[in-house]
Design an enzyme around this catalytic site. Structure first.
Site, mmCIF file in Angstrom:
data_model
loop_
_atom_site.group_PDB
_atom_site.id
_atom_site.type_symbol
_atom_site.label_atom_id
_atom_site.label_comp_id
_atom_site.label_asym_id
_atom_site.label_seq_id
_atom_site.Cartn_x
_atom_site.Cartn_y
_atom_site.Cartn_z
ATOM 1 N N GLY A 144 50.204 -19.426 -6.930
ATOM 2 C CA GLY A 144 50.390 -20.874 -6.956
ATOM 3 C C GLY A 144 49.874 -21.499 -5.664
ATOM 4 C CG ASP A 145 51.673 -20.749 -1.860
ATOM 5 O OD1 ASP A 145 51.929 -21.710 -1.124
ATOM 6 O OD2 ASP A 145 52.552 -20.050 -2.379
ATOM 7 N N GLY A 146 47.544 -20.211 -3.606
ATOM 8 C CA GLY A 146 46.094 -20.075 -3.491
ATOM 9 C C GLY A 146 45.364 -21.142 -4.291
ATOM 10 N N GLY A 171 45.671 -24.369 -2.610
ATOM 11 C CA GLY A 171 44.799 -24.430 -1.430
ATOM 12 C C GLY A 171 43.393 -24.861 -1.790
#
Lengths: 401, 401
Positions: B171-173, B176
């Site tokens: 989810g973070d990637g 980003g």
């Protein structure tokens, strides 16, 4: 405030020659912010994506999502006259996106050098399974292969189960957004850094998902660590897992902050566990993650999803319900942010789509239009480059458009 | 060709106030193409990411990947003098990236309006768990929660097993890279569309991964379809699965093209299956996917991974070995494309990192430097805004930097 009614990418002209999911998504993401996208489809057959997945009354549904905001023209690039028309269109284009097998465009006489001859400012975004060069470059490329070779499947799933592939076009999606970023960087180089020149971008489907796994790269390089599957646990922090509730639903708990465990113990009324040497710090908890998960599972299994989330939240545990798509549609917060919005569609009446992200204060994106029917914009687009009604009829007859 | 030695984002100045994984990644992706990134860390403690995951001799490893190409300064934003210094730095900055809990920056007197007062051209990228507004906006945000609430976990994994969370900060990637795209769109609006003004971008951690699941949105909206878990099969095409080889490895087969099944049958020497009504077309195969997978599994289980891949490839089946990170390092093609490269590092001697993507012909990106030690660039950065050695010593003493 004349400028402010403008969209951020207004006037940016894109030709989308691509199919499968990654490369067309690049154009979709840019259309969301005002770029003018012409999707080029094979006459009669259309883009193969029209045949993907579910349909309603013969109308393809995934197509609605990936082709929103685009114009559709038909054009056969395999025919001489088709190529000429493409070169004519390229003259007035900023970005061309393609994902043919490497060498295909060249074999049609449409190599980057040829395109740059008619328009030196053209940015050419090339997406392929394995990239434009290297020993595998001629192999077919699919998201599944990227998910397999990047290490994603190897590390996803349970230690006693098979490697797990995603159930969505994940490799494609990540490539799509990485590609859109790359195109914006090239536009910036051309227009702001005054390079005044286009360039060629080469993106392989396996690269973006592998990039997001870069933590594993460093761990292997420095420690020789080969991470396998750890189910819903993470090797870094505990607790982190999915737990089943009494109503047959699931919740997830994230343990990325050191205080998570303390909060969890308080929430389940077992603060004494903090004195248990198995759970005293993150390192101990990682070692006894199974014991810890058993305790949490037991408590969660006696509560409904709603109850469990509410109780954990009142103790500031990082918790979330595991949502189906129906839950997504019904969520209060998602609705308040218009995460999903309905837009009018000629073919479907109305269609729900995921809204534009990120939200921008000065130049907010918007979904310009529903996905087009095949060749809907032939008249509009071809007349702009000077074709007459007669010529258009002729081109249709010859199967060129 | 003066312009050509320039990097695409040369001269673009970024202040990275963020932590956790999504928001810092935005700055990393931009540093790869030449942006000048100043990472602001808490004095003494540093960015919490320095504490994430594995270490070698006390050197954090995930930090190496996410902070490559950045400069590090220390600065305490909770102190009056710290705020003043930030505003001084903001004057010469194009982009500020932050992921504090919504309202936090405001509570410190550093609201967007304050930042825009000292620099109206500043682009402010705000990442948070649930976005800057909406009923959940004050809740903590973690990737796991995004993966749970987006529908990712619900649809990933096996029908008889639990919902499956990813084993990487997925989810973070995705957030980003979506954020980096958003920032580039805002830069384009400011510098090319002559808006000449910065703006505020609002991105919630759950939105990008949900966006990639948009196929499910349309299917539910139009057909009421709630997709569950289908293991390594896909609801659209068959065969598609992971199969175990005799040497205990796995291979994946993608069935996204109609001819895949024909090629698979030929490869395993059972062309007659094409006449079997269970396998005659994709719709039939989907219905009898279990039977089909059994036949393929049996054949695969008698071959090594290498053999199986070679045989399927000779029949042009879309096949791939399922790779561990070790296999990634050893792959011929990945090496030819320098997918992973080694860069010198003061702390580690040398460190392997995932290379910059996409590959650009005119303005190729590059990893400028290894991840910085805490406060490594204090002298360089603070002297540029006019501070003397004495003042710097004073600031250190007061715990401001």
């Amino acid at each position: 405030m004349e400028g402010i009614s403008k969209q951020a990418l207004e006037g940016v002209k894109i030709i989308d020659l691509a199919t499968a999911a990654a490369a067309p998504w690049i154009a979709t993401f840019m259309a969301d912010f005002g770029a003018d996208v012409i999707k080029v489809e094979k006459p009669k057959e259309g883009d193969p994506i029209r045949g993907w997945g579910e349909q309603r009354d013969g109308i393809p549904l995934f197509w609605q999502a990936i082709s929103r905001g685009k114009k559709s023209i038909t054009l056969d690039l395999r025919k001489e006259k088709g190529k000429e028309l493409l070169l004519e269109l390229v003259k007035e284009t900023d970005i061309l996106i393609e994902n043919f097998r490497p060498g295909k465009l060249e074999s049609w006489g449409l190599a980057p050098e040829v395109l740059h001859e008619v328009n030196p400012r053209l940015i050419i975004m090339r997406v392929s399974g394995f990239g434009q060069y290297g020993p595998y470059s001629s192999k077919p490329g699919f998201g599944t292969l990227a998910e397999a070779m990047s290490g994603f499947a190897y590390t996803t799933g349970f230690p006693d189960g098979p490697p797990t592939l995603p159930a969505l076009p994940l490799g494609d999606g990540i490539t799509g957004i990485f590609g859109a970023f790359g195109v914006m960087v090239a536009l910036y180089a051309r227009d702001v850094q005054k390079m005044d020149k286009g360039q060629v971008l080469d993106l392989a489907l396996y690269e973006p998902i592998l990039r997001l796994l870069e933590g594993n790269t460093v761990d292997f390089d420095q420690l020789g660590l080969i991470r396998g599957r750890s189910g819903n646990r993470l090797p870094q922090t505990s607790p982190r897992n999915a737990y089943k509730t009494v109503d047959g639903e699931w919740i997830a708990i994230s343990g990325s902050t050191p205080s998570t465990a303390i909060r969890v113990f308080k929430a389940i009324g077992q603060e004494h566990l903090l004195n248990d040497p198995r759970f005293k710090d993150n390192r101990a908890r990682l070692k006894y993650a199974e014991d810890l998960d058993k305790i949490i599972s037991e408590w969660v299994s006696q509560h409904t999803q709603k109850e469990a989330v509410q109780i954990f939240e009142s103790f500031e545990v990082a918790v979330a319900p595991i949502y189906s798509v129906k839950d997504v549609f019904e969520d209060l917060h998602f609705n308040a942010r218009e995460t999903i919005i309905k837009i009018p569609s000629e073919e479907l009446g109305e269609v729900a789509l995921n809204n534009v992200i990120p939200k921008m204060s000065l130049t907010p994106g918007k979904i310009k239009s529903a996905a087009p029917s095949l060749g809907k914009h032939n008249q509009e687009v071809y007349k702009k480059i000077g074709l007459t009604d007669e010529q258009l009829s002729q081109l249709i007859e010859e199967g060129i458009i």
